[in-house]
Design an enzyme around this catalytic site. Sequence first.
Site, PDB file in Angstrom:
ATOM      1  N   THR A 146      51.873  87.427  33.729  1.00 49.34           N
ATOM      2  CA  THR A 146      53.066  88.192  34.174  1.00 49.34           C
ATOM      3  C   THR A 146      54.138  88.688  33.429  1.00 49.34           C
ATOM      4  O   THR A 146      54.768  87.865  32.833  1.00 49.34           O
ATOM      5  CB  THR A 146      53.821  87.610  35.326  1.00 49.34           C
ATOM      6  OG1 THR A 146      52.741  87.264  36.702  1.00 49.34           O
ATOM      7  CG2 THR A 146      54.824  88.478  35.872  1.00 49.34           C
ATOM      8  N   LYS A 221      53.135  93.920  39.977  1.00 54.24           N
ATOM      9  CA  LYS A 221      53.334  92.470  39.931  1.00 54.24           C
ATOM     10  C   LYS A 221      54.820  92.200  39.994  1.00 54.24           C
ATOM     11  O   LYS A 221      55.262  91.362  40.967  1.00 54.24           O
ATOM     12  CB  LYS A 221      52.597  91.864  38.770  1.00 54.24           C
ATOM     13  CG  LYS A 221      52.991  90.265  38.825  1.00 54.24           C
ATOM     14  CD  LYS A 221      52.378  89.463  40.166  1.00 54.24           C
ATOM     15  CE  LYS A 221      52.782  88.050  39.959  1.00 54.24           C
ATOM     16  NZ  LYS A 221      52.137  87.198  38.909  1.00 54.24           N
ATOM     17  N   LYS A 289      62.430  84.458  36.171  1.00 48.38           N
ATOM     18  CA  LYS A 289      61.829  85.361  35.099  1.00 48.38           C
ATOM     19  C   LYS A 289      61.232  86.687  35.475  1.00 48.38           C
ATOM     20  O   LYS A 289      61.751  87.736  34.905  1.00 48.38           O
ATOM     21  CB  LYS A 289      61.027  84.875  34.223  1.00 48.38           C
ATOM     22  CG  LYS A 289      60.159  85.483  32.888  1.00 48.38           C
ATOM     23  CD  LYS A 289      59.054  86.127  33.340  1.00 48.38           C
ATOM     24  CE  LYS A 289      57.949  85.115  33.748  1.00 48.38           C
ATOM     25  NZ  LYS A 289      56.484  85.823  34.081  1.00 48.38           N
TER      26      LYS A 289
END
Length: 343
Positions: A146, A221, A289
């Site tokens: 990701t 995502k 994150k």
Amino acid sequence: MALCSIFCPRIPVRFRPKPISPFLSKPLFPLSYRVYSSLQPTPSTKDELGSVSIGFLGMGIMGSPMAQNLLKAGCDVTVWNRTKSKCDPLVGLGAKYKSSPEEVTATCDLTFAMLADPESAIDVACGKNGAVSGISSGKGYVDVSTVDAASSILISKQIKDTGALFLEAPVSGSKKPAEDGQLIFLTAGDKLLYEKAAPFLDIMGKSRFYLGDVGNGAAMKLVVNMIMGSMMASFAEGILLSQKVGLDPYVLVEVVSQGAINAPMYSLKGPSMIKSVYPTAFPLKHQQKDMRLALGLAESVSQSTPIAAAANELYKVAKSYGLSDEDFSAVIEALKAARSQQS
């Protein structure tokens, strides 16, 4: 998580979106995606799967079970990880080991990479003894990490400059779906590589989306995880509020789980959150994150995201309390701390 439930497998949909990032080369482009279910039969036999040499970079909480599923399906798998000992269980199952990403891509036809963050993904692909140094024309690199769109585009360019093909394929799902081969792949990039990688994606996941140009998979995502992080923060608030007003929080979880707002993570994580236990399926540091990267994506297209911004602050507070490696549901501890400070 909820992504797969709102789409019907094998039904093509076409639409034309606004650009997701100033890093994309085309300001407006047709985007097609197709959903595939791994429950449908694949044309590849076990022997055919074994004839393609597979590399896997990153043996963390997600990469290890994904590589194990490839091994169990009869694939020829070569693994690498910065900490070699994390590769030992895979080697015990029949995997080969190489000491650098460069050696993996040099010896494998198709290499998957599952790294923790954009910095790691770029370093493993493009750094010293990185994947780019070993890969060559005719091979493929599939980054299932990701990362933000800019990082994915950078890695793609470096890979494609060697003559190899690139596909970004971040996953929706955490530790248990990875173990069960129930991940959702959000892919974008070279369509030819997508088709070649499809049998292996189907071993590791239950469905796959092809989203067009590199950057779209990363963006999808981040949007999904931004929603998930905001949902968890709101759920944590609800648990604490129910307790504060004298309600049984376990009943709250049951009510929510039977209603229109149900999501699997509520019934899965709610009881342990009430007990202040946070077994790690998706580390809180990774959720924060992803919130940060999603907020950056929103800023790049001037999209207001105040709810996600507020949730992000809670995850940052939880990290400051040393909860980075706990499950992201531990964000509830940041709210508990705020409550105690007000008392």
